[in-house]
Scaffold this motif. Structure first.
Motif, mmCIF file in Angstrom:
data_model
loop_
_atom_site.group_PDB
_atom_site.id
_atom_site.type_symbol
_atom_site.label_atom_id
_atom_site.label_comp_id
_atom_site.label_asym_id
_atom_site.label_seq_id
_atom_site.Cartn_x
_atom_site.Cartn_y
_atom_site.Cartn_z
ATOM 1 N N LEU A 166 -30.866 -84.167 74.149
ATOM 2 C CA LEU A 166 -31.177 -83.550 72.849
ATOM 3 C C LEU A 166 -30.003 -82.740 72.301
ATOM 4 N N GLN A 167 -28.946 -82.602 73.095
ATOM 5 C CA GLN A 167 -27.847 -81.723 72.662
ATOM 6 C C GLN A 167 -27.099 -82.272 71.447
ATOM 7 N N VAL A 168 -26.924 -81.387 70.484
ATOM 8 C CA VAL A 168 -26.188 -81.724 69.262
ATOM 9 C C VAL A 168 -24.846 -81.001 69.319
ATOM 10 N N GLY A 169 -23.769 -81.707 69.006
ATOM 11 C CA GLY A 169 -22.473 -81.029 68.948
ATOM 12 C C GLY A 169 -21.362 -81.824 69.583
ATOM 13 N N GLN A 170 -20.262 -81.134 69.761
ATOM 14 C CA GLN A 170 -19.028 -81.755 70.247
ATOM 15 C C GLN A 170 -19.253 -82.553 71.532
ATOM 16 N N THR A 171 -19.980 -81.966 72.468
ATOM 17 C CA THR A 171 -20.216 -82.655 73.734
ATOM 18 C C THR A 171 -21.635 -83.208 73.800
ATOM 19 N N GLY A 172 -22.285 -83.252 72.648
ATOM 20 C CA GLY A 172 -23.619 -83.835 72.557
ATOM 21 C C GLY A 172 -23.602 -84.956 71.535
ATOM 22 N N ILE A 202 -18.629 -73.365 66.532
ATOM 23 C CA ILE A 202 -17.902 -74.512 65.980
ATOM 24 C C ILE A 202 -18.242 -75.802 66.738
ATOM 25 N N GLN A 203 -18.456 -75.684 68.059
ATOM 26 C CA GLN A 203 -18.770 -76.900 68.834
ATOM 27 C C GLN A 203 -20.139 -77.460 68.454
ATOM 28 N N HIS A 204 -21.033 -76.593 67.957
ATOM 29 C CA HIS A 204 -22.332 -77.099 67.481
ATOM 30 C C HIS A 204 -22.168 -77.703 66.084
ATOM 31 N N LEU A 205 -21.428 -76.987 65.238
ATOM 32 C CA LEU A 205 -21.285 -77.424 63.841
ATOM 33 C C LEU A 205 -20.594 -78.779 63.724
ATOM 34 N N ILE A 227 -32.505 -70.683 60.410
ATOM 35 C CA ILE A 227 -33.418 -69.559 60.638
ATOM 36 C C ILE A 227 -32.813 -68.735 61.768
ATOM 37 N N ASN A 228 -32.467 -67.496 61.463
ATOM 38 C CA ASN A 228 -31.792 -66.660 62.460
ATOM 39 C C ASN A 228 -32.058 -65.195 62.123
ATOM 40 N N LYS A 229 -32.248 -64.370 63.143
ATOM 41 C CA LYS A 229 -32.563 -62.963 62.858
ATOM 42 C C LYS A 229 -31.316 -62.158 62.478
ATOM 43 N N ASP A 230 -30.135 -62.737 62.761
ATOM 44 C CA ASP A 230 -28.878 -62.052 62.447
ATOM 45 C C ASP A 230 -28.301 -62.627 61.142
ATOM 46 N N GLY A 244 -32.223 -73.232 69.591
ATOM 47 C CA GLY A 244 -31.111 -72.690 70.362
ATOM 48 C C GLY A 244 -31.555 -71.781 71.488
ATOM 49 N N ARG A 245 -30.591 -71.036 71.993
ATOM 50 C CA ARG A 245 -30.822 -70.132 73.114
ATOM 51 C C ARG A 245 -31.949 -69.138 72.833
ATOM 52 N N ALA A 246 -32.087 -68.786 71.530
ATOM 53 C CA ALA A 246 -33.061 -67.763 71.154
ATOM 54 C C ALA A 246 -34.488 -68.122 71.549
ATOM 55 N N ALA A 255 -31.061 -79.711 70.014
ATOM 56 C CA ALA A 255 -30.885 -78.402 70.651
ATOM 57 C C ALA A 255 -29.408 -78.062 70.729
ATOM 58 N N SER A 256 -29.145 -76.762 70.878
ATOM 59 C CA SER A 256 -27.766 -76.341 71.131
ATOM 60 C C SER A 256 -27.469 -76.539 72.616
ATOM 61 N N ARG A 257 -26.207 -76.458 72.942
ATOM 62 C CA ARG A 257 -25.833 -76.610 74.354
ATOM 63 C C ARG A 257 -26.389 -75.461 75.191
ATOM 64 N N ALA A 258 -26.443 -74.276 74.596
ATOM 65 C CA ALA A 258 -26.973 -73.127 75.347
ATOM 66 C C ALA A 258 -28.417 -73.389 75.753
ATOM 67 N N ILE A 292 -30.021 -70.649 66.375
ATOM 68 C CA ILE A 292 -28.713 -71.216 66.758
ATOM 69 C C ILE A 292 -27.649 -70.446 65.993
ATOM 70 N N SER A 293 -26.633 -69.946 66.711
ATOM 71 C CA SER A 293 -25.662 -69.053 66.053
ATOM 72 C C SER A 293 -24.722 -69.802 65.114
ATOM 73 N N GLY A 294 -24.400 -71.072 65.456
ATOM 74 C CA GLY A 294 -23.477 -71.832 64.605
ATOM 75 C C GLY A 294 -22.062 -71.838 65.152
ATOM 76 N N GLY A 332 -34.703 -63.679 59.896
ATOM 77 C CA GLY A 332 -35.910 -63.097 60.464
ATOM 78 C C GLY A 332 -36.187 -63.645 61.839
ATOM 79 N N ASP A 333 -37.295 -63.205 62.408
ATOM 80 C CA ASP A 333 -37.664 -63.592 63.763
ATOM 81 C C ASP A 333 -38.284 -64.986 63.753
ATOM 82 N N LEU A 334 -37.648 -65.889 64.481
ATOM 83 C CA LEU A 334 -38.120 -67.280 64.495
ATOM 84 C C LEU A 334 -39.550 -67.395 65.006
ATOM 85 N N PHE A 335 -39.937 -66.484 65.929
ATOM 86 C CA PHE A 335 -41.282 -66.586 66.508
ATOM 87 C C PHE A 335 -42.360 -66.238 65.470
HETATM 88 P P1 FAD Z 1 -26.185 -68.278 70.845
HETATM 89 O O1 FAD Z 1 -24.785 -68.386 70.422
HETATM 90 O O2 FAD Z 1 -26.522 -67.314 71.924
HETATM 91 O O3 FAD Z 1 -27.031 -67.957 69.550
HETATM 92 C C1 FAD Z 1 -28.386 -67.640 69.557
HETATM 93 C C2 FAD Z 1 -28.727 -67.217 68.141
HETATM 94 O O4 FAD Z 1 -30.120 -66.969 68.063
HETATM 95 C C3 FAD Z 1 -28.020 -65.949 67.674
HETATM 96 O O5 FAD Z 1 -27.361 -66.208 66.451
HETATM 97 C C4 FAD Z 1 -29.151 -64.943 67.482
HETATM 98 O O6 FAD Z 1 -28.931 -64.090 66.376
HETATM 99 C C5 FAD Z 1 -30.342 -65.827 67.218
HETATM 100 N N1 FAD Z 1 -31.610 -65.241 67.643
HETATM 101 C C6 FAD Z 1 -31.905 -64.577 68.785
HETATM 102 N N2 FAD Z 1 -33.205 -64.236 68.810
HETATM 103 C C7 FAD Z 1 -33.759 -64.696 67.665
HETATM 104 C C8 FAD Z 1 -35.067 -64.678 67.112
HETATM 105 N N3 FAD Z 1 -36.090 -64.118 67.775
HETATM 106 N N4 FAD Z 1 -35.256 -65.233 65.892
HETATM 107 C C9 FAD Z 1 -34.239 -65.813 65.199
HETATM 108 N N5 FAD Z 1 -32.978 -65.863 65.690
HETATM 109 C C10 FAD Z 1 -32.746 -65.341 66.901
HETATM 110 N N6 FAD Z 1 -22.623 -76.018 71.835
HETATM 111 C C11 FAD Z 1 -23.451 -76.895 71.245
HETATM 112 O O7 FAD Z 1 -24.482 -76.514 70.657
HETATM 113 N N7 FAD Z 1 -23.183 -78.245 71.312
HETATM 114 C C12 FAD Z 1 -22.097 -78.726 71.923
HETATM 115 O O8 FAD Z 1 -21.921 -79.957 71.960
HETATM 116 C C13 FAD Z 1 -21.198 -77.821 72.542
HETATM 117 N N8 FAD Z 1 -20.080 -78.249 73.152
HETATM 118 C C14 FAD Z 1 -19.213 -77.337 73.675
HETATM 119 C C15 FAD Z 1 -18.000 -77.786 74.217
HETATM 120 C C16 FAD Z 1 -17.097 -76.873 74.736
HETATM 121 C C17 FAD Z 1 -15.805 -77.369 75.323
HETATM 122 C C18 FAD Z 1 -17.399 -75.486 74.700
HETATM 123 C C19 FAD Z 1 -16.422 -74.485 75.236
HETATM 124 C C20 FAD Z 1 -18.582 -75.039 74.173
HETATM 125 C C21 FAD Z 1 -19.516 -75.956 73.660
HETATM 126 N N9 FAD Z 1 -20.720 -75.545 73.108
HETATM 127 C C22 FAD Z 1 -21.527 -76.441 72.487
HETATM 128 C C23 FAD Z 1 -21.207 -74.146 73.250
HETATM 129 C C24 FAD Z 1 -21.016 -73.298 72.000
HETATM 130 O O9 FAD Z 1 -19.740 -72.702 72.044
HETATM 131 C C25 FAD Z 1 -22.083 -72.182 71.956
HETATM 132 O O10 FAD Z 1 -22.014 -71.423 73.147
HETATM 133 C C26 FAD Z 1 -23.501 -72.685 71.796
HETATM 134 O O11 FAD Z 1 -23.578 -73.595 70.718
HETATM 135 C C27 FAD Z 1 -24.414 -71.482 71.528
HETATM 136 O O12 FAD Z 1 -25.737 -71.913 71.469
HETATM 137 P P2 FAD Z 1 -26.803 -71.100 70.631
HETATM 138 O O13 FAD Z 1 -26.370 -71.003 69.223
HETATM 139 O O14 FAD Z 1 -28.136 -71.663 70.948
HETATM 140 O O15 FAD Z 1 -26.767 -69.658 71.359
#
Ligand code: FAD
Length: 311
Positions: A242-248, A265-268, A280-283, A203-205, A228-231, A261-263, A298-301
């Protein structure tokens, strides 16, 4: 009795597993099941399709225009072939999502999209609101059902059958106004995300494309596909396929590892049918832990390289 036609999805002479999943959905509808293979040379794909359990016949139509599956080229032939059937099904993959609405529209039928459960031959369940709710759809038995099958919701049919393969010539001129120019796809040296038994997603992390290297290394150890997440996709860390989820991609691996990956709903919604989910998530409060079977806080890295090393 229902008479079901499934449009085969194939690439480079190989039948896609999505077709075997459509067969399982068709078995739940009940009735005879036939598969239509459109290809420049359908021989190999038709032979694979003929082995699928419960398939009574495979019909092939050969045309150079079918060398690559484009909806514009396929649709008129599918419509001509569809006349004798009560149901026409395709997979809810990029292929089916492109082709089947065109088939439905040209037939003047309303499509039943993303079938996840077959209640009876004309009653289906499908997800709505990004998988937050399931709707039951009733099709009119007096009309033809055109549907796409959510491949993550059905197991592939077995391959111990031996259906007849027939060559058909349909009175259709294949449109030439749409031409295939080029397919741009990422290098396929890893398992395919949509069909892999194991998937490791980042994910974004991760914070950068380079950092995604640790995801690839863990995936390679596990023989897993990478997602991967959309972020992560929007940030340019990895390509959008590679995007997984509603639009992937909607996937159903036996094991899904969500890293950083935070989880949302669009990813789940993309992993609803996954088997074991590991997060695996630090939160420790991240929503992903609400659906995870195993969680590491914990820290993914730190955790991911240790895990890769231990494996
Ligand atoms: P974040 O929500 O930013 O989460 C990052 C996570 O990483 C956090 O939980 C944080 O605690 C953790 N983290 C940070 N640093 C570390 C570290 N060092 N070690 C461990 N953990 C760490 N999203 C999708 O994934 N797929 C889709 O198909 C999709 N379709 C969408 C469609 C629409 C219409 C909309 C509005 C949104 C869509 N999204 C989709 C986006 C979705 O809402 C989220 O924004 C996205 O999934 C967030 O990605 P993420 O979990 O990687 O990032």
């Amino acid at each position: 009795m229902s008479k079901i036609l499934i449009i085969a999805e194939h690439l480079n002479g190989k039948l896609n597993a999505s077709t075997a999943k459509c067969v399982t959905a068709a078995k739940a509808i009940g009735g005879s099941i036939e598969i239509l293979v459109l290809a420049a040379d359908p021989t190999g794909v038709a032979a694979e399709a003929a082995k699928l359990d419960a398939v009574s016949k495979v019909v092939t139509v050969a045309d150079p225009a079918f060398a690559v599956a484009t909806a514009a080229a396929y649709a008129p032939t599918v419509i001509a072939a569809a006349a004798a059937y009560t149901h026409v099904l395709g997979p809810s993959t990029t292929f089916g999502k492109d082709l089947m609405p065109r088939v439905a529209a040209l037939l003047g039928e309303a499509q039943v999209s993303d079938i996840m459960t077959v209640r009876d031959a004309y009653t289906f369940e499908r997800p709505i609101y990004a998988g937050n709710a399931i709707i039951t759809v009733k099709a009119d038995p007096a009309r033809k059902v055109v549907g796409t099958v959510r491949t993550a919701s059905f197991a592939a049919a077995g391959a111990s059958g031996s259906a007849n393969v027939e060559t058909a010539t349909l009175p259709v001129s294949v449109p030439k106004h749409t031409r295939f120019v080029e397919l741009k796809a990422g290098a396929q040296d890893r398992p395919d995300l949509q069909t892999a038994g194991r998937v490791v997603s980042g994910g974004r992390a991760l914070g950068s494309g380079e950092a995604f290297d640790i995801i690839y290394k863990l995936a390679d150890k596990l023989g897993a596909a990478v997602g991967a997440s959309r972020a992560a996709v929007d940030a340019g860390y990895v390509p959008s396929d590679l995007q997984v989820g509603q639009t992937g991609k909607i996937i159903a691996p036996e094991m899904y590892v969500a890293i950083g990956i935070s989880g949302a709903i669009q990813h789940l919604t993309g992993i609803k049918d996954a088997g074991t989910i590991i997060a695996i998530n630090k939160d420790g409060e991240a929503p992903i832990f609400e659906i995870a079977d195993f969680g590491l806080v914990g820290d993914l890295f730190k955790i991911v390289p240790e895990l890769t090393e231990a494996l």
